[in-house]
Scaffold this motif. Structure first.
Motif, PDB file in Angstrom:
ATOM      1  N   LYS A  29      85.840  29.806 -67.870  1.00  0.00           N
ATOM      2  CA  LYS A  29      86.185  30.186 -66.506  1.00  0.00           C
ATOM      3  C   LYS A  29      85.868  31.673 -66.355  1.00  0.00           C
ATOM      4  O   LYS A  29      85.901  32.424 -67.331  1.00  0.00           O
ATOM      5  CB  LYS A  29      87.668  29.947 -66.220  1.00  0.00           C
ATOM      6  CG  LYS A  29      88.122  28.527 -66.424  1.00  0.00           C
ATOM      7  CD  LYS A  29      87.648  27.643 -65.324  1.00  0.00           C
ATOM      8  CE  LYS A  29      88.252  26.248 -65.495  1.00  0.00           C
ATOM      9  NZ  LYS A  29      87.686  25.317 -64.578  1.00  0.00           N
ATOM     10  N   ILE A  88      86.423  34.998 -63.316  1.00  0.00           N
ATOM     11  CA  ILE A  88      86.858  35.481 -62.009  1.00  0.00           C
ATOM     12  C   ILE A  88      85.662  35.958 -61.188  1.00  0.00           C
ATOM     13  O   ILE A  88      85.570  35.696 -59.994  1.00  0.00           O
ATOM     14  CB  ILE A  88      87.891  36.626 -62.167  1.00  0.00           C
ATOM     15  CG1 ILE A  88      89.112  36.151 -62.955  1.00  0.00           C
ATOM     16  CG2 ILE A  88      88.277  37.218 -60.826  1.00  0.00           C
ATOM     17  CD1 ILE A  88      89.954  35.095 -62.267  1.00  0.00           C
ATOM     18  N   ASN A 124      79.113  29.012 -57.549  1.00  0.00           N
ATOM     19  CA  ASN A 124      80.322  28.891 -58.362  1.00  0.00           C
ATOM     20  C   ASN A 124      80.077  28.522 -59.820  1.00  0.00           C
ATOM     21  O   ASN A 124      81.031  28.263 -60.555  1.00  0.00           O
ATOM     22  CB  ASN A 124      81.278  27.868 -57.747  1.00  0.00           C
ATOM     23  CG  ASN A 124      81.835  28.352 -56.428  1.00  0.00           C
ATOM     24  OD1 ASN A 124      82.104  29.533 -56.261  1.00  0.00           O
ATOM     25  ND2 ASN A 124      81.986  27.440 -55.495  1.00  0.00           N
ATOM     26  N   TYR A 125      78.805  28.486 -60.243  1.00  0.00           N
ATOM     27  CA  TYR A 125      78.540  28.098 -61.621  1.00  0.00           C
ATOM     28  C   TYR A 125      77.266  28.753 -62.128  1.00  0.00           C
ATOM     29  O   TYR A 125      76.270  28.841 -61.410  1.00  0.00           O
ATOM     30  CB  TYR A 125      78.397  26.570 -61.748  1.00  0.00           C
ATOM     31  CG  TYR A 125      78.557  26.117 -63.177  1.00  0.00           C
ATOM     32  CD1 TYR A 125      79.819  25.881 -63.706  1.00  0.00           C
ATOM     33  CD2 TYR A 125      77.463  25.999 -64.011  1.00  0.00           C
ATOM     34  CE1 TYR A 125      79.979  25.517 -65.032  1.00  0.00           C
ATOM     35  CE2 TYR A 125      77.610  25.636 -65.334  1.00  0.00           C
ATOM     36  CZ  TYR A 125      78.868  25.397 -65.846  1.00  0.00           C
ATOM     37  OH  TYR A 125      79.025  25.043 -67.159  1.00  0.00           O
ATOM     38  N   GLU A 129      82.322  28.812 -64.964  1.00  0.00           N
ATOM     39  CA  GLU A 129      82.718  28.307 -63.653  1.00  0.00           C
ATOM     40  C   GLU A 129      83.598  29.345 -62.978  1.00  0.00           C
ATOM     41  O   GLU A 129      84.557  29.832 -63.565  1.00  0.00           O
ATOM     42  CB  GLU A 129      83.484  27.000 -63.791  1.00  0.00           C
ATOM     43  CG  GLU A 129      83.933  26.440 -62.456  1.00  0.00           C
ATOM     44  CD  GLU A 129      84.760  25.179 -62.593  1.00  0.00           C
ATOM     45  OE1 GLU A 129      84.819  24.428 -61.619  1.00  0.00           O
ATOM     46  OE2 GLU A 129      85.364  24.959 -63.666  1.00  0.00           O
ATOM     47  N   LYS A 130      83.273  29.678 -61.733  1.00  0.00           N
ATOM     48  CA  LYS A 130      84.059  30.648 -60.983  1.00  0.00           C
ATOM     49  C   LYS A 130      85.432  30.072 -60.659  1.00  0.00           C
ATOM     50  O   LYS A 130      85.561  28.918 -60.306  1.00  0.00           O
ATOM     51  CB  LYS A 130      83.354  31.041 -59.689  1.00  0.00           C
ATOM     52  CG  LYS A 130      84.105  32.104 -58.908  1.00  0.00           C
ATOM     53  CD  LYS A 130      83.341  32.535 -57.685  1.00  0.00           C
ATOM     54  CE  LYS A 130      84.033  33.571 -56.851  1.00  0.00           C
ATOM     55  NZ  LYS A 130      85.303  34.090 -57.238  1.00  0.00           N
ATOM     56  N   THR A 131      86.449  30.916 -60.829  1.00  0.00           N
ATOM     57  CA  THR A 131      87.812  30.515 -60.495  1.00  0.00           C
ATOM     58  C   THR A 131      88.554  31.709 -59.920  1.00  0.00           C
ATOM     59  O   THR A 131      88.236  32.850 -60.231  1.00  0.00           O
ATOM     60  CB  THR A 131      88.573  29.983 -61.736  1.00  0.00           C
ATOM     61  OG1 THR A 131      89.855  29.527 -61.325  1.00  0.00           O
ATOM     62  CG2 THR A 131      88.730  31.039 -62.799  1.00  0.00           C
ATOM     63  N   ASP A 132      89.516  31.429 -59.073  1.00  0.00           N
ATOM     64  CA  ASP A 132      90.385  32.471 -58.535  1.00  0.00           C
ATOM     65  C   ASP A 132      91.751  32.441 -59.209  1.00  0.00           C
ATOM     66  O   ASP A 132      92.603  33.264 -58.920  1.00  0.00           O
ATOM     67  CB  ASP A 132      90.560  32.287 -57.020  1.00  0.00           C
ATOM     68  CG  ASP A 132      89.254  32.504 -56.274  1.00  0.00           C
ATOM     69  OD1 ASP A 132      88.448  33.356 -56.705  1.00  0.00           O
ATOM     70  OD2 ASP A 132      89.029  31.807 -55.269  1.00  0.00           O
ATOM     71  N   GLN A 133      91.957  31.484 -60.098  1.00  0.00           N
ATOM     72  CA  GLN A 133      93.250  31.320 -60.751  1.00  0.00           C
ATOM     73  C   GLN A 133      93.313  32.132 -62.045  1.00  0.00           C
ATOM     74  O   GLN A 133      92.311  32.301 -62.738  1.00  0.00           O
ATOM     75  CB  GLN A 133      93.490  29.851 -61.070  1.00  0.00           C
ATOM     76  CG  GLN A 133      93.525  28.979 -59.841  1.00  0.00           C
ATOM     77  CD  GLN A 133      93.651  27.510 -60.194  1.00  0.00           C
ATOM     78  OE1 GLN A 133      93.598  27.126 -61.349  1.00  0.00           O
ATOM     79  NE2 GLN A 133      93.802  26.680 -59.175  1.00  0.00           N
ATOM     80  N   MET A 159      93.949  32.721 -65.831  1.00  0.00           N
ATOM     81  CA  MET A 159      93.641  31.802 -66.924  1.00  0.00           C
ATOM     82  C   MET A 159      94.562  32.024 -68.116  1.00  0.00           C
ATOM     83  O   MET A 159      94.837  33.154 -68.483  1.00  0.00           O
ATOM     84  CB  MET A 159      92.197  32.005 -67.360  1.00  0.00           C
ATOM     85  CG  MET A 159      91.192  31.621 -66.308  1.00  0.00           C
ATOM     86  SD  MET A 159      89.551  32.171 -66.761  1.00  0.00           S
ATOM     87  CE  MET A 159      89.587  33.836 -66.131  1.00  0.00           C
ATOM     88  N   GLY A 209      90.761  29.690 -70.865  1.00  0.00           N
ATOM     89  CA  GLY A 209      89.602  29.597 -69.998  1.00  0.00           C
ATOM     90  C   GLY A 209      88.407  28.890 -70.591  1.00  0.00           C
ATOM     91  O   GLY A 209      87.303  29.053 -70.114  1.00  0.00           O
TER      92      GLY A 209
END
Length: 117
Positions: free
Chosen positions: A14, A16, A39-40, A53-57, A59, A62
């Motif tokens: 993952k 950011i 996003n990838y 993989e792009k995430t806003d959460q 981790m 990850g």
């Protein structure tokens, strides 16, 4: 590189910020990248194929280890029969199909194949 049944085939992290993560690994380790949408991004020149993989959460873990299996339905049923839990059902992506599962200890992994059989 050919895919071998039941072997670790891919590792997924993952991130950011994909721009920052690509710059980091390009400059530190000379990895190369191929973007798949916004996003990838997949990486190469690392010893093992993988991607971010792009995430806003936030981790806690990850990394997603991705195994290869030629028949997703068969291996999915084996996972369920032996106490694993499916966390993401089979879905398509450019290049194949994949699903994710938790093993009996709670580790999340994925299984993919080129085409759904």
């Amino acid at each position: 590189m050919s895919s071998i049944n039941n072997h670790i085939n891919y590792i997924e992290f993952k991130a950011i910020d994909l721009k920052d993560i690509k710059a980091f690994y390009e400059q530190v380790f000379d990895w190369t990248f191929t973007d798949y949408g916004t996003n990838y991004t997949a990486f190469a020149n690392s010893g093992l194929a993988g991607g971010f993989e792009k995430t806003d959460q936030m981790m806690t873990n990850g990394v997603l280890i991705v195994l290869y299996h030629k028949n997703l339905e068969t291996v999915k049923q084996k996972i369920k029969n032996l106490g694993g839990n499916i966390t993401v059902d089979i879905f398509s992506f450019p290049g194949g199909n994949q699903f994710q599962f938790l093993d009996p200890s709670g580790n999340e992994l994925a299984v993919w194949c080129e085409t759904q059989k």
